[in-house]
Motif scaffolding. Structure first.
Motif, PDB file in Angstrom:
ATOM      1  N   GLU A   1      12.651  -6.883   5.591  1.00  0.00           N
ATOM      2  CA  GLU A   1      13.508  -7.481   6.617  1.00  0.00           C
ATOM      3  C   GLU A   1      14.756  -8.144   6.045  1.00  0.00           C
ATOM      4  OE1 GLU A   1      14.797  -8.724  10.402  1.00  0.00           O
ATOM      5  OE2 GLU A   1      13.077  -7.432   9.947  1.00  0.00           O
TER       6      GLU A   1
ATOM      7  N   MET B   1       7.231  -0.130   4.937  1.00  0.00           N
ATOM      8  CA  MET B   1       8.118  -0.912   5.807  1.00  0.00           C
ATOM      9  C   MET B   1       7.441  -2.264   6.006  1.00  0.00           C
ATOM     10  SD  MET B   1       9.002   2.280   8.362  1.00  0.00           S
ATOM     11  CE  MET B   1      10.568   1.669   8.982  1.00  0.00           C
TER      12      MET B   1
ATOM     13  N   LEU C   1       8.815  -6.505   8.555  1.00  0.00           N
ATOM     14  CA  LEU C   1       9.916  -6.220   9.467  1.00  0.00           C
ATOM     15  C   LEU C   1       9.644  -6.838  10.831  1.00  0.00           C
ATOM     16  CD1 LEU C   1      10.603  -2.420   8.787  1.00  0.00           C
ATOM     17  CD2 LEU C   1      11.674  -4.395   7.701  1.00  0.00           C
TER      18      LEU C   1
ATOM     19  N   THR D   1      13.870  -4.782  14.070  1.00  0.00           N
ATOM     20  CA  THR D   1      14.363  -4.050  12.895  1.00  0.00           C
ATOM     21  C   THR D   1      13.611  -2.737  12.724  1.00  0.00           C
ATOM     22  OG1 THR D   1      15.004  -6.082  11.762  1.00  0.00           O
ATOM     23  CG2 THR D   1      14.664  -4.143  10.391  1.00  0.00           C
ATOM     24  N   PHE D   2      12.296  -2.758  12.956  1.00  0.00           N
ATOM     25  CA  PHE D   2      11.521  -1.528  12.831  1.00  0.00           C
ATOM     26  C   PHE D   2      12.021  -0.469  13.807  1.00  0.00           C
ATOM     27  CE2 PHE D   2       7.908   1.084  14.259  1.00  0.00           C
ATOM     28  CZ  PHE D   2       7.624   1.729  13.061  1.00  0.00           C
ATOM     29  N   ARG D   3      12.314  -0.863  15.037  1.00  0.00           N
ATOM     30  CA  ARG D   3      12.826   0.100  16.028  1.00  0.00           C
ATOM     31  C   ARG D   3      14.166   0.682  15.581  1.00  0.00           C
ATOM     32  NH1 ARG D   3      11.086  -4.028  19.791  1.00  0.00           N
ATOM     33  NH2 ARG D   3       9.201  -3.381  20.931  1.00  0.00           N
TER      34      ARG D   3
ATOM     35  N   GLU E   1      13.365   3.209  12.552  1.00  0.00           N
ATOM     36  CA  GLU E   1      12.582   4.410  12.829  1.00  0.00           C
ATOM     37  C   GLU E   1      13.410   5.522  13.449  1.00  0.00           C
ATOM     38  OE1 GLU E   1       9.432   3.791  15.596  1.00  0.00           O
ATOM     39  OE2 GLU E   1      10.673   2.752  17.057  1.00  0.00           O
TER      40      GLU E   1
ATOM     41  N   ILE F   1       3.106   0.205   7.311  1.00  0.00           N
ATOM     42  CA  ILE F   1       3.967  -0.513   8.249  1.00  0.00           C
ATOM     43  C   ILE F   1       3.363  -1.893   8.484  1.00  0.00           C
ATOM     44  CG2 ILE F   1       4.987  -0.563  10.549  1.00  0.00           C
ATOM     45  CD1 ILE F   1       4.755   2.478  10.637  1.00  0.00           C
TER      46      ILE F   1
ATOM     47  N   LEU G   1       4.429  -5.378  10.322  1.00  0.00           N
ATOM     48  CA  LEU G   1       5.400  -6.060  11.170  1.00  0.00           C
ATOM     49  C   LEU G   1       5.132  -7.560  11.196  1.00  0.00           C
ATOM     50  CD1 LEU G   1       5.754  -3.634  14.214  1.00  0.00           C
ATOM     51  CD2 LEU G   1       6.937  -3.616  12.008  1.00  0.00           C
TER      52      LEU G   1
ATOM     53  N   SER H   1       4.184   1.803  18.941  1.00  0.00           N
ATOM     54  CA  SER H   1       5.361   2.579  18.556  1.00  0.00           C
ATOM     55  C   SER H   1       5.180   4.067  18.848  1.00  0.00           C
ATOM     56  CB  SER H   1       5.635   2.387  17.056  1.00  0.00           C
ATOM     57  OG  SER H   1       6.628   3.276  16.607  1.00  0.00           O
TER      58      SER H   1
ATOM     59  N   SER I   1       7.082   6.223  17.222  1.00  0.00           N
ATOM     60  CA  SER I   1       7.830   6.771  16.093  1.00  0.00           C
ATOM     61  C   SER I   1       7.383   8.186  15.755  1.00  0.00           C
ATOM     62  CB  SER I   1       7.647   5.869  14.866  1.00  0.00           C
ATOM     63  OG  SER I   1       8.194   6.481  13.710  1.00  0.00           O
TER      64      SER I   1
ATOM     65  N   CYS J   1       1.240  -2.963  14.201  1.00  0.00           N
ATOM     66  CA  CYS J   1       1.856  -1.762  14.777  1.00  0.00           C
ATOM     67  C   CYS J   1       0.761  -0.790  15.175  1.00  0.00           C
ATOM     68  CB  CYS J   1       2.804  -1.123  13.758  1.00  0.00           C
ATOM     69  SG  CYS J   1       3.658   0.347  14.351  1.00  0.00           S
TER      70      CYS J   1
END
Length: 219
Positions: A36, A66, A69, A73-75, A78, A93, A95, A107, A109, A125
């Motif tokens: 992040e 990742m 985050l 930020t993840f959105r 991705e 991942i 978050l 998500s 993704s 996530c």
């Protein structure tokens, strides 16, 4: 080239060095960490968000982490991971939900449609569905964690869908569940949970006493 293929915290590297790293790594698959604080600083310096897709060699990634985050930020990140990396074998991942009142992010993704990931770790996530292609016979390690106990029962897998997930992951050796369990409805006599014969390690943890009976279905 392998000396250059593991830059780790990619966004913390001075931008002037990134092209050199990508060039010297040649065609060797990458291991990348995205965090992040580093992404925030990188994005402030970038001339528009399109710079991300130009600088990050997602198509050559074999390990993608990742970490810490925010959901926002993840959105953002991705959307640039297109197409799905062909070499992607490990995906983590994590978050940071400390400032979120919504619980884990569900998500959609494209990463969850990969059929090559062998090692999958999700914390905060959730996949778009529990029969996503990533839960296939190639998967050998699966970690599902949440600092939140899922308040919305619809976010948790049903007993049927999770049983089917285990049937599909025929090579699974490691299963770790923390505060994410199959949804149990009262009055239903569920069949025994069938674990893959390849299973070697399983850890199940609940931070809520009310969910301890869910853990017992794996015994």
């Amino acid at each position: 080239p392998r000396l250059w293929a593991d830059p780790r915290d990619y966004f913390s590297i001075p931008r002037a060095m990134l092209d050199l790293i990508v060039e010297r790594a040649q065609d060797v698959p990458f291991t990348l960490d995205h965090r992040e604080c580093s992404f925030r600083e990188f994005n402030e310096e970038a001339d528009g968000s399109s710079a991300i897709s130009l600088l990050v060699p997602f198509h050559r990634v074999q390990e993608l982490h990742m970490l810490q985050l925010s959901p926002r930020t993840f959105r953002r990140l991705e959307q640039y991971i297109q197409p799905i990396p062909q070499h992607l074998g490990k995906l983590s991942i994590l978050l940071d939900l400390d400032d979120s009142d919504e619980g884990p992010l569900c998500s959609d993704s494209a990463l969850f449609f990969s059929t090559c990931v062998k090692d999958l770790s999700l914390d905060g996530c959730l996949p778009p569905r529990w029969d996503a292609p990533i839960f296939g016979p190639q998967l050998t390690s699966l970690e599902l964690r949440s600092s939140w106990v899922l308040g919305d029962p619809d976010m948790a897998p049903s007993m049927t869908s999770f049983s089917q997930l285990l049937l599909c992951t025929t090579s699974l050796r490691v299963l770790i569940l923390e505060n994410i369990f199959p949804r149990i409805e009262s009055g239903i006599d569920y069949p025994s949970m069938i674990l893959p014969v390849s299973m070697r390690t399983m850890r199940v943890f609940s931070g809520d006493y009310a969910l301890h009976r869910e853990c017992l279905f794996f015994l």
